[in-house]
Design a protein around this motif. Structure first.
Motif, short mmCIF file in Angstrom:
data_model
loop_
_atom_site.label_atom_id
_atom_site.label_comp_id
_atom_site.label_asym_id
_atom_site.label_seq_id
_atom_site.Cartn_x
_atom_site.Cartn_y
_atom_site.Cartn_z
N GLN A 73 0.78 -1.20 -0.19
CA GLN A 73 0.03 0.04 0.17
C GLN A 73 0.93 1.24 -0.01
O GLN A 73 0.61 2.18 -0.72
CB GLN A 73 -0.88 -0.06 1.30
CG GLN A 73 -2.00 1.05 1.20
CD GLN A 73 -3.00 0.98 2.23
OE1 GLN A 73 -2.67 0.31 3.21
NE2 GLN A 73 -3.67 1.92 2.46
N TYR A 74 2.12 1.04 0.54
CA TYR A 74 2.90 2.43 0.63
C TYR A 74 4.42 2.04 0.26
O TYR A 74 5.19 1.58 1.02
CB TYR A 74 2.97 2.91 2.13
CG TYR A 74 1.70 3.28 2.86
CD1 TYR A 74 0.98 4.38 2.34
CD2 TYR A 74 1.10 2.24 3.58
CE1 TYR A 74 -0.23 4.78 3.04
CE2 TYR A 74 -0.19 2.72 4.28
CZ TYR A 74 -0.71 3.97 3.85
OH TYR A 74 -1.85 4.25 4.29
N PRO A 75 4.47 1.99 -1.09
CA PRO A 75 5.58 1.69 -1.66
C PRO A 75 6.58 2.50 -1.20
O PRO A 75 6.69 3.83 -1.20
CB PRO A 75 5.38 1.66 -3.25
CG PRO A 75 4.21 2.30 -3.23
CD PRO A 75 3.34 2.34 -2.16
#
Length: 164
Positions: free
Chosen positions: A28-30
């Motif tokens: 979700q938060y690369p």
């Protein structure tokens, strides 16, 4: 880069990832990190040209031109065909987009529109026939050939059933 839009910055990062200079993690938060080619970059000698993404209107106009070219080429080529080349072109474009998104690279880096038109015209069934398409060499044939030949075969079998 404060003067650049978020979308533009994402495009730049995407292009750098596609060329292997950067890498992003999944999730979700690369997180952005150095890619396998980062070592090739020397401090101040690195130059990178960022391509601007074509607007949707320009992209669709380009696709329409490609389809028009396909139809003109099909009129000159008297070989019997199963299905419409323009419909096959759109299907191959969608496959190219799917592959390029998965590999985080620009679609033209998979196959150019000219190569897609060549696939529509020649409809290769073997690797040897595939390499005859302008713009497809050994490397691209190995990397993407099976997927595109399978899509062509599926398209032709669907239209052969419809025509029967």
């Amino acid at each position: 880069m404060s003067s650049e839009s978020v979308g533009r910055i994402k495009d730049i990062i995407g292009q750098l990832c596609g060329r292997g200079y950067l890498a992003t993690s999944q999730g979700q938060y690369p997180v952005v990190g150095l890619g396998p080619r980062a070592g090739e970059v020397e401090d101040e000698a690195f130059a990178f040209t960022v391509k601007r993404r074509a607007s949707k209107r320009k992209a669709s106009a380009r696709a329409r031109r490609a389809v028009d070219l396909l139809r003109e080429e099909a009129e000159l080529d008297q070989r019997p065909r199963v299905g419409d080349d323009a419909e096959l072109f759109e299907r191959l474009r969608a496959l190219r987009k799917e592959i390029s998104t998965e590999l985080e690279m620009a679609p033209y880096m998979v196959f150019s529109d000219k190569a897609l038109r060549g696939l529509c015209r020649l409809r290769p069934q073997t690797r040897e026939e595939l390499i005859q398409v302008n713009g497809i060499g050994e490397k691209k044939a190995d990397a993407f050939g099976e997927q595109f030949m399978a899509a062509i075969e599926e398209f032709e079998s669907e239209h052969a059933r419809d025509g029967a």
